[in-house]
Write a protein that holds these residues in place. Structure first.
Motif, PDB file in Angstrom:
ATOM      1  N   ARG A 189     -44.970 -29.012  13.062  1.00  0.00           N
ATOM      2  CA  ARG A 189     -45.251 -30.232  13.215  1.00  0.00           C
ATOM      3  C   ARG A 189     -45.986 -30.675  14.807  1.00  0.00           C
ATOM      4  NH1 ARG A 189     -42.333 -32.897  16.659  1.00  0.00           N
ATOM      5  NH2 ARG A 189     -43.202 -34.455  16.445  1.00  0.00           N
ATOM      6  N   THR A 243     -36.793 -31.432   8.018  1.00  0.00           N
ATOM      7  CA  THR A 243     -38.257 -31.635   8.144  1.00  0.00           C
ATOM      8  C   THR A 243     -38.535 -33.277   8.297  1.00  0.00           C
ATOM      9  OG1 THR A 243     -38.799 -29.752   7.248  1.00  0.00           O
ATOM     10  CG2 THR A 243     -40.413 -31.399   7.186  1.00  0.00           C
ATOM     11  N   SER A 244     -37.876 -34.099   7.546  1.00  0.00           N
ATOM     12  CA  SER A 244     -37.802 -35.426   7.379  1.00  0.00           C
ATOM     13  C   SER A 244     -37.492 -36.150   8.926  1.00  0.00           C
ATOM     14  CB  SER A 244     -37.197 -36.061   6.505  1.00  0.00           C
ATOM     15  OG  SER A 244     -37.585 -35.547   5.322  1.00  0.00           O
ATOM     16  N   LEU A 245     -36.213 -35.502   9.435  1.00  0.00           N
ATOM     17  CA  LEU A 245     -35.928 -36.067  10.755  1.00  0.00           C
ATOM     18  C   LEU A 245     -37.019 -35.823  11.802  1.00  0.00           C
ATOM     19  CD1 LEU A 245     -32.160 -34.889  10.637  1.00  0.00           C
ATOM     20  CD2 LEU A 245     -33.284 -37.345  10.692  1.00  0.00           C
ATOM     21  N   SER A 264     -35.423 -30.014   3.910  1.00  0.00           N
ATOM     22  CA  SER A 264     -36.011 -31.047   3.687  1.00  0.00           C
ATOM     23  C   SER A 264     -35.624 -32.289   4.467  1.00  0.00           C
ATOM     24  CB  SER A 264     -35.762 -31.690   2.209  1.00  0.00           C
ATOM     25  OG  SER A 264     -36.286 -32.864   1.995  1.00  0.00           O
ATOM     26  N   GLU A 265     -34.272 -32.175   4.656  1.00  0.00           N
ATOM     27  CA  GLU A 265     -33.612 -32.961   5.709  1.00  0.00           C
ATOM     28  C   GLU A 265     -34.294 -32.822   7.148  1.00  0.00           C
ATOM     29  OE1 GLU A 265     -29.367 -34.830   7.003  1.00  0.00           O
ATOM     30  OE2 GLU A 265     -29.229 -33.621   5.537  1.00  0.00           O
ATOM     31  N   LYS A 297     -32.383 -37.059  16.619  1.00  0.00           N
ATOM     32  CA  LYS A 297     -31.911 -37.218  15.268  1.00  0.00           C
ATOM     33  C   LYS A 297     -31.573 -35.853  14.654  1.00  0.00           C
ATOM     34  CE  LYS A 297     -33.631 -41.630  13.859  1.00  0.00           C
ATOM     35  NZ  LYS A 297     -34.357 -42.485  12.798  1.00  0.00           N
ATOM     36  N   ASP A 329     -32.556 -28.388   0.408  1.00  0.00           N
ATOM     37  CA  ASP A 329     -32.036 -29.738   0.830  1.00  0.00           C
ATOM     38  C   ASP A 329     -32.081 -29.771   2.441  1.00  0.00           C
ATOM     39  OD1 ASP A 329     -31.949 -30.436  -1.772  1.00  0.00           O
ATOM     40  OD2 ASP A 329     -29.666 -29.943  -2.038  1.00  0.00           O
ATOM     41  N   ARG A 342     -46.273 -25.999   5.898  1.00  0.00           N
ATOM     42  CA  ARG A 342     -45.006 -26.211   5.306  1.00  0.00           C
ATOM     43  C   ARG A 342     -44.429 -25.023   4.393  1.00  0.00           C
ATOM     44  NH1 ARG A 342     -43.411 -31.672   5.103  1.00  0.00           N
ATOM     45  NH2 ARG A 342     -45.449 -32.591   5.618  1.00  0.00           N
ATOM     46  N   GLU A 356     -40.165 -35.017  11.310  1.00  0.00           N
ATOM     47  CA  GLU A 356     -41.680 -36.157  11.404  1.00  0.00           C
ATOM     48  C   GLU A 356     -41.133 -37.363  11.791  1.00  0.00           C
ATOM     49  OE1 GLU A 356     -42.264 -35.065   7.224  1.00  0.00           O
ATOM     50  OE2 GLU A 356     -43.663 -33.630   7.918  1.00  0.00           O
ATOM     51  N   GLU A 357     -40.058 -38.171  11.736  1.00  0.00           N
ATOM     52  CA  GLU A 357     -39.607 -39.484  12.104  1.00  0.00           C
ATOM     53  C   GLU A 357     -40.079 -39.733  13.596  1.00  0.00           C
ATOM     54  OE1 GLU A 357     -35.864 -40.916  10.992  1.00  0.00           O
ATOM     55  OE2 GLU A 357     -36.129 -40.106   8.843  1.00  0.00           O
ATOM     56  N   ASN A 398     -41.360 -23.019   4.679  1.00  0.00           N
ATOM     57  CA  ASN A 398     -40.046 -22.845   3.792  1.00  0.00           C
ATOM     58  C   ASN A 398     -39.854 -21.433   3.302  1.00  0.00           C
ATOM     59  OD1 ASN A 398     -40.020 -25.741   3.851  1.00  0.00           O
ATOM     60  ND2 ASN A 398     -41.155 -26.079   1.979  1.00  0.00           N
TER      61      ASN A 398
END
Length: 149
Positions: free
Chosen positions: A39, A71-73, A68-69, A4, A65, A49, A75-76, A53
Motif C-alpha cells: 500500500r 490489510t484493513s488496518l 484481512s484485518e 492501529k 482472517d 494483493r 489501509e485506514e 496473500n
C-alpha cells in the motif's frame, strides 16, 4: 508502523510469556511490513494483493482472517510518520542474512507485481533493507532477480 497495526501486533506479543508463540509474532511482523509494501504507493491493486496473500499464506502461515484485518488496518491510515523498528528488530533477532535477503526479494516481488516499481516503493524497500542490515549489493541482486523474471 501505523498506530492501529501496532496495537494489533501487540495483542500477539504482549501477552503472558507462556502463551506467546514467538514464530507467530515474527510472522505478524513480517506481514505488517509486506502489507505496507503493497500500500506504500497508495495503489494497492489486485495483483499486489494476490501476491501478498500468496506470500503470507504459503511462506509464513498467516491466516486469511489475519491478513484481512491487517490489510484493513493498514489501509485506514495513510500517515508518513511511520516507525518500523518494532517489526524490523524482531526480524533482526530471528533472521539470518539469507532469510533477510529472501524477505527483501519478497518485498520486490510485491512491488513489481503490477509490472512497475514506483519511487515510493523503492524508497520503502531501501529503508527496510537498511533496517535489516541487508547490504546494498544484495538489495540490488534481489531486485534484479524479480525484474528479470
Amino acid at each position: 508502523m501505523l498506530k492501529k497495526i501496532s496495537v494489533f501486533f501487540e495483542r500477539f506479543i504482549l501477552v503472558e510469556e507462556e502463551t506467546v508463540d514467538p514464530q507467530h509474532a515474527l510472522n505478524l511482523a513480517i506481514a505488517a511490513i509486506l502489507i505496507e509494501m503493497g500500500r506504500i504507493d497508495n495503489q494497492f491493486d489486485e495483483s499486489e494483493r494476490a501476491k501478498l496473500n500468496t506470500i503470507l499464506n504459503q511462506q509464513y502461515g498467516i491466516s486469511d482472517d489475519e491478513i484481512s484485518e491487517l490489510t484493513s488496518l493498514a489501509e485506514e491510515e495513510l500517515s508518513d510518520a511511520v516507525d518500523y523498528y518494532q517489526f524490523t528488530s524482531l526480524i533482526n533477532q530471528n533472521f539470518g542474512r539469507t532469510e533477510k535477503v529472501a524477505m527483501i526479494e519478497q518485498l520486490w516481488n510485491i512491488a513489481y507485481s503490477d509490472g512497475k516499481i514506483d519511487s515510493h516503493e523503492e524508497h520503502f524497500l531501501r529503508k527496510i533493507a537498511d533496517l535489516l542490515f541487508v547490504p546494498h549489493s544484495e538489495f540490488i541482486k534481489a531486485k534484479l532477480r524479480i525484474v528479470k523474471d
